[in-house]
Enzyme design. Sequence first.
Site, mmCIF file in Angstrom:
data_model
loop_
_atom_site.group_PDB
_atom_site.id
_atom_site.type_symbol
_atom_site.label_atom_id
_atom_site.label_comp_id
_atom_site.label_asym_id
_atom_site.label_seq_id
_atom_site.Cartn_x
_atom_site.Cartn_y
_atom_site.Cartn_z
ATOM 1 N N ASN A 62 -5.350 -7.995 -3.766
ATOM 2 C CA ASN A 62 -4.852 -6.915 -2.927
ATOM 3 C C ASN A 62 -5.578 -6.842 -1.588
ATOM 4 O OD1 ASN A 62 -6.879 -6.000 -4.751
ATOM 5 N ND2 ASN A 62 -6.287 -3.872 -4.518
ATOM 6 N N CYS A 73 -0.156 -5.378 -2.577
ATOM 7 C CA CYS A 73 -0.620 -5.648 -3.941
ATOM 8 C C CYS A 73 -0.997 -7.117 -4.129
ATOM 9 C CB CYS A 73 0.478 -5.294 -4.938
ATOM 10 S SG CYS A 73 0.856 -3.541 -5.012
ATOM 11 N N GLU A 75 -0.525 -9.165 -6.706
ATOM 12 C CA GLU A 75 0.482 -10.075 -7.275
ATOM 13 C C GLU A 75 1.502 -10.504 -6.236
ATOM 14 O OE1 GLU A 75 -0.407 -6.948 -8.043
ATOM 15 O OE2 GLU A 75 0.729 -6.330 -9.811
ATOM 16 N N CYS A 115 6.251 -4.475 -7.092
ATOM 17 C CA CYS A 115 5.897 -5.832 -7.535
ATOM 18 C C CYS A 115 6.873 -6.336 -8.591
ATOM 19 C CB CYS A 115 4.468 -5.874 -8.055
ATOM 20 S SG CYS A 115 3.265 -5.755 -6.714
#
Length: 160
Positions: A62, A73, A75, A115
């Site tokens: 992040n 984020c 991911e 996400c």
Amino acid sequence: MKEVKVTSTVTVYDNMSQLSLIEQTVMKKAIDMLDNVYAPYSEFYVGAAVLTDAGNIYGGCNQENASYPLCMCGERVALYNAGANEPNTPIQVLAIAVHNPKKFIDKPISPCGACRQVISEFAMRHKQDFPILLKGGGEMIYRLESSKELLPFGFDSKYL
Ligand code: THU
């Protein structure tokens, strides 16, 4: 009127050694990415890693900003890293590791809604879904077989 039940399945592993060797490697990369997090505002650390069908692993973590809505984020950073480097290669597995230095969270943590939408787009885009591995502060690992387990009622391009 009828009721339709939508369920998700999660496989729970006691620890990483129960994963396949390649999935262990991807999760280790996600854990390594926790060292690179830029999260001075939330102090909530998220590391992630993506394995592509070409056998390459792309990391992400992040990235925060004093203008809070600009925070990104971990991911999504990993997925966009893979997408930027290998735009035409399907994804084989996504691993996400979370660490909260302020509060010990034993169990794995699930990705945020944004996400989940991005994870689903990667599966759609390459016409190949992929498993998602989640790890919290403890040893336990959750494994979701596909993006549909994370976002069962998702929006996608077939409606456009
Ligand atoms: N964060 C992630 O990296 N992934 C998620 O799925 C949820 C939240 C980050 C964003 C922000 O830097 C911090 O965690 C607190 O929300």
